[in-house]
Design a protein around this motif. Structure first.
Motif, PDB file in Angstrom:
ATOM      1  N   GLY A  57     -58.566 -17.361   9.472  1.00 29.13           N
ATOM      2  CA  GLY A  57     -57.270 -16.822   9.100  1.00 29.13           C
ATOM      3  C   GLY A  57     -56.160 -17.126  10.074  1.00 29.13           C
ATOM      4  N   MET A  58     -56.523 -17.443  11.327  1.00 30.75           N
ATOM      5  CA  MET A  58     -55.481 -17.725  12.323  1.00 30.75           C
ATOM      6  C   MET A  58     -55.178 -19.219  12.301  1.00 30.75           C
ATOM      7  SD  MET A  58     -54.843 -14.708  13.205  1.00 30.75           S
ATOM      8  CE  MET A  58     -53.818 -14.770  14.672  1.00 30.75           C
ATOM      9  N   THR A  59     -54.567 -19.639  11.204  1.00 27.37           N
ATOM     10  CA  THR A  59     -54.237 -21.043  10.982  1.00 27.37           C
ATOM     11  C   THR A  59     -52.892 -21.376  11.623  1.00 27.37           C
ATOM     12  OG1 THR A  59     -53.034 -20.596   8.938  1.00 27.37           O
ATOM     13  CG2 THR A  59     -55.424 -20.882   8.759  1.00 27.37           C
ATOM     14  N   PRO A  60     -52.600 -22.657  11.824  1.00 26.09           N
ATOM     15  CA  PRO A  60     -51.288 -23.004  12.381  1.00 26.09           C
ATOM     16  C   PRO A  60     -50.127 -22.389  11.613  1.00 26.09           C
ATOM     17  CG  PRO A  60     -52.707 -24.917  12.456  1.00 26.09           C
ATOM     18  CD  PRO A  60     -53.466 -23.851  11.698  1.00 26.09           C
ATOM     19  N   LEU A  61     -50.168 -22.441  10.288  1.00 22.88           N
ATOM     20  CA  LEU A  61     -49.064 -21.904   9.489  1.00 22.88           C
ATOM     21  C   LEU A  61     -48.914 -20.402   9.704  1.00 22.88           C
ATOM     22  CD1 LEU A  61     -46.865 -22.610   7.472  1.00 22.88           C
ATOM     23  CD2 LEU A  61     -48.510 -22.234   5.635  1.00 22.88           C
ATOM     24  N   ASN A  62     -50.021 -19.692   9.704  1.00 24.65           N
ATOM     25  CA  ASN A  62     -49.936 -18.240   9.888  1.00 24.65           C
ATOM     26  C   ASN A  62     -49.547 -17.865  11.308  1.00 24.65           C
ATOM     27  OD1 ASN A  62     -50.689 -16.673   7.366  1.00 24.65           O
ATOM     28  ND2 ASN A  62     -52.270 -18.243   7.386  1.00 24.65           N
ATOM     29  N   LEU A  63     -49.965 -18.648  12.294  1.00 18.23           N
ATOM     30  CA  LEU A  63     -49.512 -18.398  13.654  1.00 18.23           C
ATOM     31  C   LEU A  63     -47.999 -18.582  13.759  1.00 18.23           C
ATOM     32  CD1 LEU A  63     -52.403 -20.158  15.602  1.00 18.23           C
ATOM     33  CD2 LEU A  63     -51.833 -17.724  15.732  1.00 18.23           C
ATOM     34  N   ASN A  64     -47.448 -19.485  12.957  1.00 17.05           N
ATOM     35  CA  ASN A  64     -46.005 -19.745  12.995  1.00 17.05           C
ATOM     36  C   ASN A  64     -45.197 -18.646  12.312  1.00 17.05           C
ATOM     37  OD1 ASN A  64     -46.145 -22.129  14.427  1.00 17.05           O
ATOM     38  ND2 ASN A  64     -46.079 -23.448  12.616  1.00 17.05           N
ATOM     39  N   VAL A  65     -45.636 -18.173  11.142  1.00 21.56           N
ATOM     40  CA  VAL A  65     -44.766 -17.293  10.349  1.00 21.56           C
ATOM     41  C   VAL A  65     -45.068 -15.804  10.514  1.00 21.56           C
ATOM     42  CG1 VAL A  65     -44.356 -19.071   8.623  1.00 21.56           C
ATOM     43  CG2 VAL A  65     -46.167 -17.391   8.230  1.00 21.56           C
ATOM     44  N   ASN A  66     -46.068 -15.462  11.319  1.00 21.52           N
ATOM     45  CA  ASN A  66     -46.417 -14.046  11.436  1.00 21.52           C
ATOM     46  C   ASN A  66     -46.231 -13.469  12.837  1.00 21.52           C
ATOM     47  OD1 ASN A  66     -47.106 -13.377   8.739  1.00 21.52           O
ATOM     48  ND2 ASN A  66     -49.002 -14.524   8.953  1.00 21.52           N
ATOM     49  N   ARG A  67     -45.503 -14.156  13.694  1.00 27.67           N
ATOM     50  CA  ARG A  67     -45.231 -13.564  14.994  1.00 27.67           C
ATOM     51  C   ARG A  67     -44.236 -12.416  14.834  1.00 27.67           C
ATOM     52  NH1 ARG A  67     -41.645 -18.502  17.317  1.00 27.67           N
ATOM     53  NH2 ARG A  67     -39.595 -17.809  16.593  1.00 27.67           N
ATOM     54  N   ASN A  68     -44.129 -11.616  15.887  1.00 24.10           N
ATOM     55  CA  ASN A  68     -43.230 -10.454  15.892  1.00 24.10           C
ATOM     56  C   ASN A  68     -43.498  -9.520  14.717  1.00 24.10           C
ATOM     57  OD1 ASN A  68     -41.850 -10.835  18.299  1.00 24.10           O
ATOM     58  ND2 ASN A  68     -40.319 -12.172  17.373  1.00 24.10           N
ATOM     59  N   LYS A  69     -44.796  -9.393  14.380  1.00 21.55           N
ATOM     60  CA  LYS A  69     -45.206  -8.488  13.303  1.00 21.55           C
ATOM     61  C   LYS A  69     -46.433  -7.702  13.754  1.00 21.55           C
ATOM     62  CE  LYS A  69     -43.794 -11.727   9.665  1.00 21.55           C
ATOM     63  NZ  LYS A  69     -44.192 -12.440   8.436  1.00 21.55           N
ATOM     64  N   ARG A  70     -46.605  -6.554  13.116  1.00 26.64           N
ATOM     65  CA  ARG A  70     -47.857  -5.816  13.214  1.00 26.64           C
ATOM     66  C   ARG A  70     -48.538  -5.888  11.849  1.00 26.64           C
ATOM     67  NH1 ARG A  70     -46.483  -0.035  15.582  1.00 26.64           N
ATOM     68  NH2 ARG A  70     -44.585  -0.226  14.304  1.00 26.64           N
ATOM     69  N   SER A  71     -49.847  -6.105  11.862  1.00 28.05           N
ATOM     70  CA  SER A  71     -50.579  -6.284  10.616  1.00 28.05           C
ATOM     71  C   SER A  71     -51.384  -5.036  10.283  1.00 28.05           C
ATOM     72  CB  SER A  71     -51.521  -7.486  10.711  1.00 28.05           C
ATOM     73  OG  SER A  71     -52.332  -7.585   9.550  1.00 28.05           O
ATOM     74  N   VAL A  72     -51.193  -4.552   9.035  1.00 25.05           N
ATOM     75  CA  VAL A  72     -51.902  -3.384   8.531  1.00 25.05           C
ATOM     76  C   VAL A  72     -52.692  -3.802   7.294  1.00 25.05           C
ATOM     77  CG1 VAL A  72     -51.637  -1.093   7.516  1.00 25.05           C
ATOM     78  CG2 VAL A  72     -50.164  -1.799   9.409  1.00 25.05           C
ATOM     79  N   ALA A  73     -53.976  -3.557   7.286  1.00 22.69           N
ATOM     80  CA  ALA A  73     -54.818  -3.894   6.137  1.00 22.69           C
ATOM     81  C   ALA A  73     -54.959  -2.673   5.238  1.00 22.69           C
ATOM     82  CB  ALA A  73     -56.186  -4.375   6.608  1.00 22.69           C
ATOM     83  N   LEU A  74     -54.431  -2.772   4.025  1.00 22.54           N
ATOM     84  CA  LEU A  74     -54.518  -1.680   3.060  1.00 22.54           C
ATOM     85  C   LEU A  74     -54.836  -2.250   1.683  1.00 22.54           C
ATOM     86  CD1 LEU A  74     -51.401   0.484   4.081  1.00 22.54           C
ATOM     87  CD2 LEU A  74     -53.810   1.057   4.460  1.00 22.54           C
ATOM     88  N   ASN A  75     -55.773  -1.629   1.005  1.00 22.14           N
ATOM     89  CA  ASN A  75     -56.125  -2.026  -0.355  1.00 22.14           C
ATOM     90  C   ASN A  75     -55.218  -1.264  -1.319  1.00 22.14           C
ATOM     91  OD1 ASN A  75     -57.223  -2.649  -2.817  1.00 22.14           O
ATOM     92  ND2 ASN A  75     -59.223  -1.723  -2.408  1.00 22.14           N
ATOM     93  N   LEU A  76     -54.240  -1.948  -1.872  1.00 20.73           N
ATOM     94  CA  LEU A  76     -53.246  -1.272  -2.712  1.00 20.73           C
ATOM     95  C   LEU A  76     -53.824  -0.806  -4.042  1.00 20.73           C
ATOM     96  CD1 LEU A  76     -50.105  -3.501  -2.057  1.00 20.73           C
ATOM     97  CD2 LEU A  76     -50.837  -1.420  -0.881  1.00 20.73           C
ATOM     98  N   LYS A  77     -55.027  -1.247  -4.373  1.00 23.47           N
ATOM     99  CA  LYS A  77     -55.667  -0.771  -5.606  1.00 23.47           C
ATOM    100  C   LYS A  77     -56.406   0.553  -5.380  1.00 23.47           C
ATOM    101  CE  LYS A  77     -56.166  -5.424  -7.512  1.00 23.47           C
ATOM    102  NZ  LYS A  77     -57.103  -6.466  -8.016  1.00 23.47           N
ATOM    103  N   ASP A  78     -56.570   0.905  -4.118  1.00 23.73           N
ATOM    104  CA  ASP A  78     -57.187   2.184  -3.788  1.00 23.73           C
ATOM    105  C   ASP A  78     -56.093   3.235  -3.681  1.00 23.73           C
ATOM    106  OD1 ASP A  78     -59.687   3.648  -2.385  1.00 23.73           O
ATOM    107  OD2 ASP A  78     -57.864   4.116  -1.256  1.00 23.73           O
TER     108      ASP A  78
END
Length: 385
Positions: A57-78
């Motif tokens: 998941g830590m691909t070059p593209l994601n390393l580029n566009v996801n800085r200065n963020k905090r990541s929260v994993a939530l299942n929106l169907k729950d």
């Protein structure tokens, strides 16, 4: 890297409920400018697609566009986890999403739902096509947007092939559009207290972007000439080979051309009537481009840099991506710096391209692992923001 936000958006909270590039890049820009950006990701989608070095998941593209963020994993169907997501959105100034309208409605996350809970929310919804069109809800990718915006037609007319531009221009121009529309909506809210929904259709955005110059003679009704901006439609409109590399050399006026030809050791070309009038005739662009390409190998790229600077001829060496980190301009501007990522080791991070004299942007967090900040962010829901 700095610890605390210093940018003009310090104190603004953004919820990034988007995927791929368009929404995430827009949210990253706002984060660079100081916003607290919280990215909500589904646990099922946290293994982001693409090559990685250490962590899935830590691909070059994601390393580029996801800085200065905090990541929260939530299942929106729950139901319980969706309610946690809604409570997070209640604390937000801005929501950015590119989910389809039907899915948002099923989740209770359309604009009406969220505005009832958070009237000041700026709800930025990006999608491929305009919501009131017969294409609303259709799948859209950068290539389909390039086609539907006329960019493929421009390429076909200029190059003889209906190629796509070799960059995801639809996503990135739409990202910039999201960012500036969010900022405008925040200004309105600061004046009135009123939040609002902003729709950013990729296709409409790229049509407007493309037609700035390419509407051309069709600006007038009836038309006063063809569509297409002549200089850039010229097949010879390309960088040229110097003695030791490649460069963009664009003589702009007759004196530029004459100085260029003299520097190349071709004084006879400086006598050409096409470069001795008051201006360059648009019908001569193709022939003059061929003359530039013929003369460019006379000097090295560095020599052309000196000549063109001396005579105010627009010129730039071609930046080769494999060597971008070694380019003096890139290095001095900190446009590519090596930093230590907590899980991925040494990586290059792209610098913030704009400079604020009083409230400079900052890179405070490198891209998070999917869901790594869930506990921290949800704990904040129990405290006063």
């Amino acid at each position: 890297m700095t610890e605390h936000a210093t940018g003009p958006l310090d104190g603004v909270r953004v919820i990034d409920l988007s995927t791929v590039v368009m929404g995430p890049y827009a949210a990253q820009i706002l984060g660079d400018l100081g916003a607290d950006v919280i990215k909500i990701e589904s646990p099922a989608d946290t293994v982001r697609v693409g090559k990685f070095r250490t962590t899935p998941g830590m691909t070059p593209l994601n390393l580029n566009v996801n800085r200065n963020k905090r990541s929260v994993a939530l299942n929106l169907k729950d139901e319980e986890e969706r309610e946690q997501a809604l409570k997070l959105i209640d604390t937000a100034d801005v929501l950015i999403t590119n989910m389809r309208p039907g899915a948002l409605s099923r989740l209770g996350m359309n604009h009406a739902d969220l505005a009832a809970r958070n009237p000041g929310l700026i709800y930025a919804h990006a999608q491929g096509f305009r919501g009131d069109s017969d294409r609303a809800g259709h799948a859209a990718y950068d290539e389909t947007v390039q086609a539907s915006s006329g960019l493929v037609d421009v390429a076909n007319r200029a190059l003889g092939k209906p190629v796509y531009l070799p960059t995801i221009i639809g996503d990135k121009v739409s990202s910039l559009t999201i960012a500036y529309t969010v900022l405008a909506a925040l200004v309105h809210r600061d004046r009135t207290g009123e939040g609002q929904r902003v729709e950013i259709p990729m296709t409409d955005t790229l049509i407007a972007f493309n037609l700035v110059e390419h509407l051309a003679g069709h600006v007038f009704e009836p038309a006063e000439g063809p569509t297409g901006f002549g200089p850039s439609m010229n097949p010879g409109h390309q960088a040229v080979h110097t003695k030791d590399g490649m460069a963009c050399v664009i003589p702009y006026n007759p004196q530029n051309f004459r100085d260029f030809f003299h520097a190349a050791g071709r004084p006879e070309l400086a006598e050409d009537p096409r470069v001795n009038g008051d201006a360059i005739d648009g019908t001569d662009h193709e022939a003059l481009a061929a003359m530039i390409a013929e003369c460019a190998p006379a000097l090295t790229t560095e020599e052309w840099t000196e000549v063109c600077a001396k005579h105010s001829i627009p010129m730039a060496p071609v930046l080769e991506l494999d060597n971008a980190q070694d380019d003096e301009y890139v290095r001095d501007g900190h446009l590519l710096d090596v930093v230590e990522h907590p899980s991925e080791g040494s990586i290059r991070t792209i610098g913030i391209p704009v400079k604020f004299s009083a409230t400079p942007g900052s890179i405070r967090r490198l891209a998070p692992l999917p869901g790594q900040d869930t506990e921290e962010v949800l704990r904040e829901l129990t405290t006063t923001r």
